[in-house]
Design a protein around this motif. Structure first.
Motif, mmCIF file in Angstrom:
data_model
loop_
_atom_site.group_PDB
_atom_site.id
_atom_site.type_symbol
_atom_site.label_atom_id
_atom_site.label_comp_id
_atom_site.label_asym_id
_atom_site.label_seq_id
_atom_site.Cartn_x
_atom_site.Cartn_y
_atom_site.Cartn_z
ATOM 1 N N GLU A 54 -9.337 4.048 38.949
ATOM 2 C CA GLU A 54 -10.385 4.600 39.809
ATOM 3 C C GLU A 54 -10.000 6.018 40.203
ATOM 4 O O GLU A 54 -8.824 6.389 40.115
ATOM 5 C CB GLU A 54 -10.544 3.726 41.052
ATOM 6 N N VAL A 56 -8.631 8.748 42.427
ATOM 7 C CA VAL A 56 -7.707 8.706 43.562
ATOM 8 C C VAL A 56 -7.454 10.130 44.016
ATOM 9 O O VAL A 56 -7.097 10.995 43.212
ATOM 10 C CB VAL A 56 -6.366 8.027 43.174
ATOM 11 N N LEU A 61 -3.694 10.998 49.759
ATOM 12 C CA LEU A 61 -2.501 10.134 49.762
ATOM 13 C C LEU A 61 -1.306 10.873 50.349
ATOM 14 O O LEU A 61 -0.555 10.330 51.145
ATOM 15 C CB LEU A 61 -2.159 9.675 48.345
ATOM 16 N N THR A 84 -7.981 15.131 42.649
ATOM 17 C CA THR A 84 -8.431 13.798 42.261
ATOM 18 C C THR A 84 -8.003 13.481 40.836
ATOM 19 O O THR A 84 -8.264 14.247 39.912
ATOM 20 C CB THR A 84 -9.961 13.674 42.393
ATOM 21 N N ARG A 89 -4.651 3.220 42.702
ATOM 22 C CA ARG A 89 -4.350 3.804 44.025
ATOM 23 C C ARG A 89 -3.004 3.321 44.577
ATOM 24 O O ARG A 89 -2.227 4.109 45.103
ATOM 25 C CB ARG A 89 -5.479 3.473 45.004
#
Length: 155
Positions: A54, A56, A61, A84, A89
């Protein structure tokens, strides 16, 4: 098992000093084992390939890491050309956390940590600590798998 033994205490009638020493030793051994098992499980999952990838946001983060990664006295420079990336994740979070903890641990006082991504989404974490051979540094596991590739495709 070791942690439970340490937390419940030694049997017999040891002195309080000896009991504290035994307990501290057992807790240390248990902690070392726990820290070893988690990365090994993550490597095993990664070796099987990603089941679902996906988008991330690496910048998000990284922004969440200060609470888990103490950086007192260090300057952190962030440059996200492509924040991204596509991946898992949880695995990316562990990867980033481990890289940042190593950058802190192997840095110098009042040092600097740089966290960046290239336009292609390649993550780089560096610091002002001593240089480590990027190919054969201590404990270097080799290249990490890229998203979307199965274990067979990496061989």
């Amino acid at each position: 098992m070791q942690r439970a033994a340490a937390e419940t205490g030694p049997t017999g009638d040891p002195s309080p000093e000896k009991a504290a020493r035994i307990r501290a030793g057992l807790i240390g051994v248990a902690g070392s084992g726990e820290h070893l098992i988690e990365p090994l499980l993550l490597l095993a999952v990664g070796a099987q390939g990603l089941e679902a990838a996906e988008p991330v946001d690496l910048a998000a983060l990284e922004a969440a890491e200060p609470a888990a990664c103490p950086r007192e006295g260090l300057t952190v420079v962030r440059t996200f050309a492509q924040p991204t990336v596509t991946g898992d994740r949880v695995l990316l979070g562990h990867l980033l956390h481990n890289l940042l903890m190593n950058a802190v641990r192997h840095n110098r006082a009042e040092g600097r940590i740089s966290v960046s991504t290239s336009k292609d989404g390649e993550l780089t974490v560096s610091n002002t600590g001593p240089m480590i051979d990027p190919v054969g540094g201590p404990g270097a596991p080799g290249a990490l798998p890229r998203a979307g590739r199965t274990a067979a495709q990496r061989r």
